[in-house]
Design a protein around this motif. Structure first.
Motif, PDB file in Angstrom:
ATOM      1  N   ASP A 112     -30.196 -30.553  25.748  1.00 23.62           N
ATOM      2  CA  ASP A 112     -31.371 -31.048  25.033  1.00 23.62           C
ATOM      3  C   ASP A 112     -32.704 -31.079  25.780  1.00 23.62           C
ATOM      4  O   ASP A 112     -33.696 -31.550  25.193  1.00 23.62           O
TER       5      ASP A 112
ATOM      6  N   GLN B 187     -35.533 -29.802  23.562  1.00 21.71           N
ATOM      7  CA  GLN B 187     -35.888 -30.641  22.418  1.00 21.71           C
ATOM      8  C   GLN B 187     -36.586 -31.923  22.857  1.00 21.71           C
ATOM      9  O   GLN B 187     -37.546 -32.373  22.211  1.00 21.71           O
TER      10      GLN B 187
ATOM     11  N   ASN C 260     -29.966 -28.606  12.960  1.00 21.40           N
ATOM     12  CA  ASN C 260     -31.176 -28.666  13.782  1.00 21.40           C
ATOM     13  C   ASN C 260     -32.343 -28.899  12.830  1.00 21.40           C
ATOM     14  O   ASN C 260     -32.872 -27.960  12.234  1.00 21.40           O
TER      15      ASN C 260
ATOM     16  N   THR D 179     -27.891 -36.377  18.672  1.00 19.90           N
ATOM     17  CA  THR D 179     -27.401 -35.129  19.253  1.00 19.90           C
ATOM     18  C   THR D 179     -25.937 -35.253  19.647  1.00 19.90           C
ATOM     19  O   THR D 179     -25.444 -36.353  19.918  1.00 19.90           O
TER      20      THR D 179
END
Length: 360
Positions: free
Chosen positions: A174, A177, A235, A226
């Motif tokens: 991640d 993100q 997503n 997540t």
């Protein structure tokens, strides 16, 4: 990733850059590199020897996470420009020292946040920066399409361990993100409450499922969900403001634009609900390749071009993941900036309990 960077540099795909040397501590990999590269490329087994060799002006770091800051700091101390793979490091205390070394050196420091190049996120950032969305009220990112089987974690003794990796889905899957979450809206939360599940879906030490709730200074809220154990995954990134809402999903950016800002609509006590136009905004696709970030870094060194992803900004996404871990360990809210010494202390406790991997 190191091999991928080496390949495009060796092929001369980055204008203004030449692959001068590689460093690899694992002998078979070093021998493989030596055989595949031109004779002019020097090969080293120790970073210090390469840094002192006088054959290089800059380094690109593609090593396990724990080593990113210490190698970057050493590079700055030897007068080298630095580009590091993500994440910036494992804990913010270490990364803060790296940022201080970068500032002191005066060298160009970049981080491989290549998803900042994608048109979807650039357009969202533009909508926020220009006021099209108005004041941010809510963010939500569900990023659960990181499916990983047990065989993935079993492929190396260091995987899925606190000693070897320093984290799980937040630190390995991640970072992009977490960076985009704060970069697109231009603000960090003021506090975080997170629930990390360690080894929930797989036989690992670190987290493989996370649900986090954040609050911002302006009163906005956010959620980040997540996991690596869900199929099929999702997503979906939403940002809601007082002038509408943007959703990024399935490669599209949809803007539900309010004709009248919600606060004004409410204040004027108009009948019904606010009128919203659903607009699928066309965006230039952009590239998620790594090479353009390297090209931008080289251009910054040679021509002073602004960096797309300054290395110093790597601490922001890492702060979010560190805060989520710390909130879980303490079973409480965590204020930002986090207590870096407390985080390091808790991380060391996890490393001491680690059954596999290599301690750092």
């Amino acid at each position: 990733m190191g091999r991928a960077h080496m390949k495009y540099l060796a092929n001369g795909e980055v204008e203004g850059a030449e692959l001068a040397a590689v460093c690899e501590s694992f002998p078979p990999n070093l021998e493989r590199a030596r055989k595949s590269l031109p004779d002019r490329v020097a090969c080293f087994s120790e970073p210090e020897a390469m840094f002192k060799s006088g054959t290089i002006d800059a380094i690109l770091i593609a090593t396990p996470h724990y080593f990113h800051p210490e190698l970057a700091i050493a590079g700055f101390e030897h007068g080298l420009h630095v580009l590091t793979e993500k994440p910036a490091g494992v804990y913010t205390k270490q990364v803060r020292l790296m940022n201080e070394a970068a500032a002191k050196s005066g060298k160009v420091f970049g981080i491989m946040y290549n998803l900042r190049l994608l048109g979807l996120y650039k357009k969202l950032k533009d909508l926020v920066d220009t006021g099209e969305l108005g004041e941010i009220r809510r963010t939500s990112w569900i990023i659960t399409d990181w499916y990983r089987k047990q065989s993935y974690y079993d492929s190396g003794a260091w995987r899925g361990t606190w000693a070897g990796e320093g984290g799980g889905v937040l630190l390995n899957q991640d970072p992009h993100q977490l960076d985009l979450w704060q970069w697109t809206i231009g603000m960090m939360p003021k506090r975080v409450r997170a629930f990390c599940a360690f080894g929930k879906h797989r036989n690992i030490e670190v987290e493989d499922a996370v649900t986090a709730y954040v609050e911002y200074e302006n009163g906005a809220t956010g959620v980040f969900v997540t996991t690596t154990g869900e199929a099929p995954g999702t997503n979906r990134y939403e940002v809601a403001g007082d002038r509408g809402k943007v959703v990024i999903e399935d490669g599209k950016l949809v803007f539900w634009r309010l004709r009248i800002p919600e606060p004004q609509f409410n204040r004027e006590n108009r009948p019904g609900d606010p009128e919203a136009w659903k607009i699928e905004i066309p965006v230039k696709e952009g590239s998620s390749d790594h090479m353009p970030i390297t090209q931008n870094w080289v251009d910054a060194i040679l021509h002073g071009i602004p960096l797309i992803a300054p290395g110093e900004e790597g601490i922001k996404g890492l702060t979010l993941s560190n805060a989520m871990y710390l909130s879980t360990w303490l079973n409480d809210w965590v204020e930002l900036p986090i207590d870096e010494d407390l985080y390091y202390e808790k991380l060391q406790e996890m490393i001491d309990k680690s059954k596999r991997g290599e301690s750092h």
